[in-house]
Design an enzyme around this catalytic site. Structure first.
Site, mmCIF file in Angstrom:
data_model
loop_
_atom_site.group_PDB
_atom_site.id
_atom_site.type_symbol
_atom_site.label_atom_id
_atom_site.label_comp_id
_atom_site.label_asym_id
_atom_site.label_seq_id
_atom_site.Cartn_x
_atom_site.Cartn_y
_atom_site.Cartn_z
ATOM 1 N N LYS A 100 -5.749 11.353 -12.258
ATOM 2 C CA LYS A 100 -6.684 10.275 -11.902
ATOM 3 C C LYS A 100 -7.325 9.832 -13.194
ATOM 4 O O LYS A 100 -7.554 8.633 -13.443
ATOM 5 C CB LYS A 100 -7.961 10.690 -10.907
ATOM 6 C CG LYS A 100 -7.371 11.065 -9.732
ATOM 7 C CD LYS A 100 -6.675 9.903 -8.895
ATOM 8 C CE LYS A 100 -6.282 10.152 -7.498
ATOM 9 N NZ LYS A 100 -5.686 9.062 -6.879
ATOM 10 N N ILE A 133 0.787 -1.215 -0.016
ATOM 11 C CA ILE A 133 0.008 -0.112 0.083
ATOM 12 C C ILE A 133 0.872 1.064 -0.043
ATOM 13 O O ILE A 133 1.790 1.331 0.915
ATOM 14 C CB ILE A 133 -1.048 0.037 1.334
ATOM 15 C CG1 ILE A 133 -1.549 -1.232 1.419
ATOM 16 C CG2 ILE A 133 -1.798 1.356 1.247
ATOM 17 C CD1 ILE A 133 -2.682 -1.294 2.644
ATOM 18 N N ASN A 136 -2.401 4.042 -3.819
ATOM 19 C CA ASN A 136 -3.294 5.039 -2.797
ATOM 20 C C ASN A 136 -2.809 6.266 -2.779
ATOM 21 O O ASN A 136 -3.688 7.280 -2.670
ATOM 22 C CB ASN A 136 -3.636 4.258 -1.473
ATOM 23 C CG ASN A 136 -4.163 5.315 -0.674
ATOM 24 O OD1 ASN A 136 -5.364 5.631 -0.654
ATOM 25 N ND2 ASN A 136 -3.517 5.782 0.369
ATOM 26 N N THR A 155 -10.671 13.310 4.913
ATOM 27 C CA THR A 155 -9.169 13.065 5.218
ATOM 28 C C THR A 155 -8.500 14.544 5.069
ATOM 29 O O THR A 155 -9.094 15.269 4.937
ATOM 30 C CB THR A 155 -8.473 12.055 3.962
ATOM 31 O OG1 THR A 155 -8.654 12.894 2.917
ATOM 32 C CG2 THR A 155 -9.301 10.547 3.904
ATOM 33 N N TYR A 167 -4.803 17.215 -10.479
ATOM 34 C CA TYR A 167 -5.445 16.033 -9.779
ATOM 35 C C TYR A 167 -6.511 15.182 -10.821
ATOM 36 O O TYR A 167 -6.144 14.157 -10.929
ATOM 37 C CB TYR A 167 -6.127 16.335 -8.710
ATOM 38 C CG TYR A 167 -6.762 15.163 -7.716
ATOM 39 C CD1 TYR A 167 -5.639 14.683 -6.885
ATOM 40 C CD2 TYR A 167 -8.279 14.992 -7.879
ATOM 41 C CE1 TYR A 167 -6.325 13.687 -6.213
ATOM 42 C CE2 TYR A 167 -8.530 14.177 -7.021
ATOM 43 C CZ TYR A 167 -7.672 13.196 -6.145
ATOM 44 O OH TYR A 167 -8.183 12.375 -5.345
#
Length: 257
Positions: free
Chosen positions: A164, A9, A93, A197, A160
Site C-alpha cells: 500500500k 474494477i 481494488n 469485508t 500489506y
C-alpha cells in the site's frame, strides 16, 4: 445524448469491489470486472440495469500473473472505440493481507504472491490502461484503493503495508507524469476507511501469537466501527466524482471537499 462511462474494477466479485460494481451498474456505467471468479449477482443486476445503459463484462483473471493481466487489458482496450466514452476509469481494488505474521517467519511464496497482487498488478494494469487510452477523448482517471496501513505501519503486516505504501508513492510519481501529458489522467491512491469485508474476518481470525494487533480489529467489529461494503463504496464513488479528484494523489475518503 446520454453520457457513457467505462469503469474497470479489479477484485469486483466480492466485498468493496462488488459493491462499487453494483452501484456503477445501477448508474448506467459500462463495467469490466476483473476477478478470479465471476459473480452471478452482478450479471443479474446488469441485466436489470440495461435500460439505464449498463453493460457488464466479467473476466476470470488471476492477478498473481500481472504481466498476462496487463497484456489482456491493453489488448481489450485497443478493441474499443475510445470516442464512445465521456470518461474511463481504472479502479485497482484487489489486494490481500495474506497470513499475518512477522516477516522473519513469512513463507516466501506467500510473500511474493501478496506483493504481486497488491503492488505489481496495480502498477502494470495502470501502465497498460494509460497507454491504451492515451488518445481517448474522455476524462481518464485511476483510483487505487490504498489503506491507512500504507501510511501507518503495523507489525506482522509488512507485505500489506509495503504494497500500500508503494501504491501511494507510485501514484504520486504517475500524477507528476500525467500532469505534463495532453489529456493526462488524474490519479489518486485513496484510503477507503475501515470496511467489514472478508479481509477483516481474516485479520480477526489470525493467530494472536503471530499478530498481536488482532484485538484491535476485534474491537472495531464489536464496537460497530466498520462500514458495510455498500456504505464504503458510496463514499469511494462520491470521492471519485469530486471536482478536485487528483489534486492530492494520496488521499483519504474522509478528507473534506
Amino acid at each position: 445524448m446520454t453520457a457513457s462511462h467505462l469503469t474497470l474494477i479489479t477484485g469486483a466479485s466480492r466485498g468493496l469491489g462488488q459493491a462499487m460494481a453494483e452501484q456503477l451498474l445501477q448508474a448506467g456505467h459500462v463495467v469490466l470486472g476483473i476477478s478470479r471468479k465471476q459473480n452471478p449477482e452482478l450479471a443479474a443486476l446488469a441485466g436489470r440495469a440495461e435500460a439505464a445503459g449498463a453493460e457488464l463484462t466479467q473476466w476470470e483473471q488471476d492477478l498473481s500473473d500481472p504481466v498476462a493481466a496487463a497484456a489482456r487489458l491493453s489488448d481489450w482496450l485497443k478493441t474499443l472505440d475510445g470516442q464512445r466514452f465521456d470518461s474511463v476509469t481504472l479502479i485497482n481494488n484487489a489486494g490481500t493481507v495474506g497470513n499475518p505474521a512477522p516477516l522473519s517467519s513469512a513463507v516466501a511464496a506467500e510473500l511474493s504472491l501478496a506483493l504481486r497482487i497488491g503492488l505489481e498488478a496495480p502498477m502494470l494494469l495502470t501502465s497498460a490502461f494509460l497507454g491504451a487510452t492515451r488518445e481517448w477523448r474522455g476524462a481518464r482517471k485511476v483510483l487505487n484503493i490504498s489503506s491507512g496501513l500504507g501510511r501507518n505501519a503495523m507489525g506482522s503486516q509488512a507485505p500489506y503495508c509495503g504494497a500500500k505504501a508503494g501504491m501511494d508513492h507510485f501514484s504520486r510519481a504517475v500524477a507528476l507524469e500525467e500532469a505534463q501529458a495532453p489529456n493526462g489522467a488524474r490519479i489518486v491512491s485513496l484510503a477507503p476507511g475501515v470496511i467489514d469485508t472478508d479481509m477483516q474476518v481474516q485479520l480477526r481470525g489470525a493467530s494472536a501469537e503471530k499478530f498481536p494487533d488482532r484485538t484491535r480489529f476485534e474491537k472495531m467489529k464489536n464496537e460497530g466501527m466498520l462500514d458495510s461494503p455498500a456504505t464504503a463504496a458510496a463514499k469511494v464513488l462520491k470521492y471519485l466524482a469530486r471536482e478536485d479528484f487528483g489534486a492530492n494523489p494520496v488521499a483519504d475518503v474522509r478528507d473534506p471537499a
